[in-house]
Design a protein around this motif. Sequence first.
Motif, PDB file in Angstrom:
ATOM      1  N   VAL A  23       0.812  -1.218   0.000  1.00  0.00           N
ATOM      2  CA  VAL A  23       0.000   0.000   0.000  1.00  0.00           C
ATOM      3  C   VAL A  23       0.847   1.270   0.000  1.00  0.00           C
ATOM      4  O   VAL A  23       0.315   2.365  -0.224  1.00  0.00           O
ATOM      5  N   ALA A  24       2.142   1.135   0.237  1.00  0.00           N
ATOM      6  CA  ALA A  24       3.015   2.315   0.244  1.00  0.00           C
ATOM      7  C   ALA A  24       3.086   2.928  -1.153  1.00  0.00           C
ATOM      8  O   ALA A  24       3.178   2.210  -2.153  1.00  0.00           O
ATOM      9  N   PRO A  25       3.058   4.260  -1.246  1.00  0.00           N
ATOM     10  CA  PRO A  25       3.204   4.902  -2.558  1.00  0.00           C
ATOM     11  C   PRO A  25       4.625   4.735  -3.077  1.00  0.00           C
ATOM     12  O   PRO A  25       5.590   4.771  -2.319  1.00  0.00           O
ATOM     13  N   LEU A  55      17.262   3.003   5.928  1.00  0.00           N
ATOM     14  CA  LEU A  55      16.221   3.375   6.882  1.00  0.00           C
ATOM     15  C   LEU A  55      15.406   2.143   7.255  1.00  0.00           C
ATOM     16  O   LEU A  55      15.159   1.877   8.439  1.00  0.00           O
ATOM     17  N   ALA A  56      14.998   1.382   6.241  1.00  0.00           N
ATOM     18  CA  ALA A  56      14.243   0.156   6.503  1.00  0.00           C
ATOM     19  C   ALA A  56      15.081  -0.829   7.317  1.00  0.00           C
ATOM     20  O   ALA A  56      14.586  -1.468   8.252  1.00  0.00           O
ATOM     21  N   ALA A  57      16.360  -0.951   6.950  1.00  0.00           N
ATOM     22  CA  ALA A  57      17.244  -1.875   7.665  1.00  0.00           C
ATOM     23  C   ALA A  57      17.447  -1.432   9.116  1.00  0.00           C
ATOM     24  O   ALA A  57      17.429  -2.256  10.046  1.00  0.00           O
ATOM     25  N   GLY A  58      17.643  -0.126   9.316  1.00  0.00           N
ATOM     26  CA  GLY A  58      17.805   0.384  10.674  1.00  0.00           C
ATOM     27  C   GLY A  58      16.549   0.196  11.493  1.00  0.00           C
ATOM     28  O   GLY A  58      16.615  -0.100  12.703  1.00  0.00           O
ATOM     29  N   PHE A  59      15.401   0.341  10.851  1.00  0.00           N
ATOM     30  CA  PHE A  59      14.119   0.132  11.512  1.00  0.00           C
ATOM     31  C   PHE A  59      13.985  -1.330  11.951  1.00  0.00           C
ATOM     32  O   PHE A  59      13.505  -1.623  13.057  1.00  0.00           O
ATOM     33  N   LEU A  60      14.412  -2.244  11.079  1.00  0.00           N
ATOM     34  CA  LEU A  60      14.357  -3.666  11.421  1.00  0.00           C
ATOM     35  C   LEU A  60      15.311  -3.974  12.579  1.00  0.00           C
ATOM     36  O   LEU A  60      14.947  -4.711  13.509  1.00  0.00           O
ATOM     37  N   ALA A  61      16.501  -3.406  12.547  1.00  0.00           N
ATOM     38  CA  ALA A  61      17.463  -3.623  13.637  1.00  0.00           C
ATOM     39  C   ALA A  61      16.906  -3.096  14.957  1.00  0.00           C
ATOM     40  O   ALA A  61      17.024  -3.751  16.006  1.00  0.00           O
ATOM     41  N   PHE A  62      16.286  -1.911  14.912  1.00  0.00           N
ATOM     42  CA  PHE A  62      15.701  -1.342  16.126  1.00  0.00           C
ATOM     43  C   PHE A  62      14.558  -2.213  16.644  1.00  0.00           C
ATOM     44  O   PHE A  62      14.393  -2.385  17.860  1.00  0.00           O
ATOM     45  N   THR A  63      13.754  -2.763  15.723  1.00  0.00           N
ATOM     46  CA  THR A  63      12.649  -3.629  16.116  1.00  0.00           C
ATOM     47  C   THR A  63      13.152  -4.867  16.846  1.00  0.00           C
ATOM     48  O   THR A  63      12.599  -5.268  17.877  1.00  0.00           O
ATOM     49  N   ILE A  64      14.202  -5.496  16.309  1.00  0.00           N
ATOM     50  CA  ILE A  64      14.788  -6.675  16.962  1.00  0.00           C
ATOM     51  C   ILE A  64      15.323  -6.301  18.341  1.00  0.00           C
ATOM     52  O   ILE A  64      15.077  -6.997  19.334  1.00  0.00           O
ATOM     53  N   PHE A  65      16.048  -5.179  18.413  1.00  0.00           N
ATOM     54  CA  PHE A  65      16.585  -4.716  19.693  1.00  0.00           C
ATOM     55  C   PHE A  65      15.465  -4.440  20.691  1.00  0.00           C
ATOM     56  O   PHE A  65      15.546  -4.821  21.866  1.00  0.00           O
ATOM     57  N   PHE A  66      14.415  -3.780  20.235  1.00  0.00           N
ATOM     58  CA  PHE A  66      13.307  -3.417  21.117  1.00  0.00           C
ATOM     59  C   PHE A  66      12.646  -4.666  21.686  1.00  0.00           C
ATOM     60  O   PHE A  66      12.354  -4.736  22.889  1.00  0.00           O
ATOM     61  N   TYR A  67      12.410  -5.658  20.842  1.00  0.00           N
ATOM     62  CA  TYR A  67      11.728  -6.878  21.285  1.00  0.00           C
ATOM     63  C   TYR A  67      12.602  -7.689  22.245  1.00  0.00           C
ATOM     64  O   TYR A  67      12.117  -8.180  23.268  1.00  0.00           O
ATOM     65  N   ASN A  80       9.845   3.315  -0.172  1.00  0.00           N
ATOM     66  CA  ASN A  80      10.156   4.711  -0.482  1.00  0.00           C
ATOM     67  C   ASN A  80      11.097   5.383   0.508  1.00  0.00           C
ATOM     68  O   ASN A  80      11.360   6.575   0.393  1.00  0.00           O
ATOM     69  N   GLY A  81      11.595   4.632   1.497  1.00  0.00           N
ATOM     70  CA  GLY A  81      12.565   5.192   2.430  1.00  0.00           C
ATOM     71  C   GLY A  81      12.027   6.309   3.293  1.00  0.00           C
ATOM     72  O   GLY A  81      12.774   7.214   3.680  1.00  0.00           O
TER      73      GLY A  81
END
Length: 299
Positions: A32-34, A111-123, A158-159
């Motif tokens: 759904v992302a533009p 950005l997507a990769a950093g978001f994924l890394a942060f998600t793993i760290f957060f969990y 789209n970063g």
Amino acid sequence: MTGEARVEDYFALLKPSVMSLVVFTAFVGLVVAPGAINPIVALIAVLCIAIGGGASGALNMWYDSDIDAIMSRTQNRPIPAGRISRNQALVFGIVLAAFSVGVLGLATNWLAAGFLAFTIFFYVVIYTMWLKRLTPQNIVIGGAAGSFPPMIGWAAVNGTITIQSAALFLIVFLWTPPHFWALALYKQSDYGAAGVPMMPNVAGEESTKLQILVYSALLAASTLLPSFLGMAGWLYTAVAVVTGVSFTFLAWRLYRAPDGVPMRKMARNLFAYSLSYLFIVFFALLADNLLMRFGSVLS
């Protein structure tokens, strides 16, 4: 002493039932992302998010193996059952986490990769190691980790991070407390024996039922945000209204249920419904978005 690990034991470390929801919400966020994304790159992105989610599950099982051995619903997991050692699970999780983040960054954007890394760290760190055994708000705060995947899928295209992708985050975030607290209501003895301060064990059943009802109403309202933000049309809106009213109604029945067997039955019913709820809502958003795109091509 551990037995010889099988492929299915390593697969079980990934928490496949949880990973399936992570993968699906991330996929919907991506679609759904533009913007445009190569189908092969999109497949790689979804696969990386799935592997990252699985890495989180493996590291969660590594750290929680002591309480998993106590709780009836988790006693047969690979580590407490003696099929995989804690060290094997730790190495497995770390390798998968590093691989998923690195490949996602190279294939899409950092950005997507950093978001994924942060998600793993957060969990793993914020939720599993810190909050889970500390506060009855563990699910509320820790639930953010499971809410990030649609934003990661969006960013892979789209970063960017936008209010639209944040709306998808909010839906999953508000779904998490009523989903897990309904489970906790009829599994209180398990959590109590393991020393995990889930809301029913700390605040009591009445307070938990009230909070479930409040979060359910907020969840139902949040599912209308994609419609207001122009991300969906009538099909999604209709599904969101019907499923949201149904969710809130089940929460109301739980709130009004007398203690004992009736309450546990209502809690089980709400938990069972919540398992399919997010899939239905996100599938409706996906279908509506594809229909709108198909209609624009034909017009």
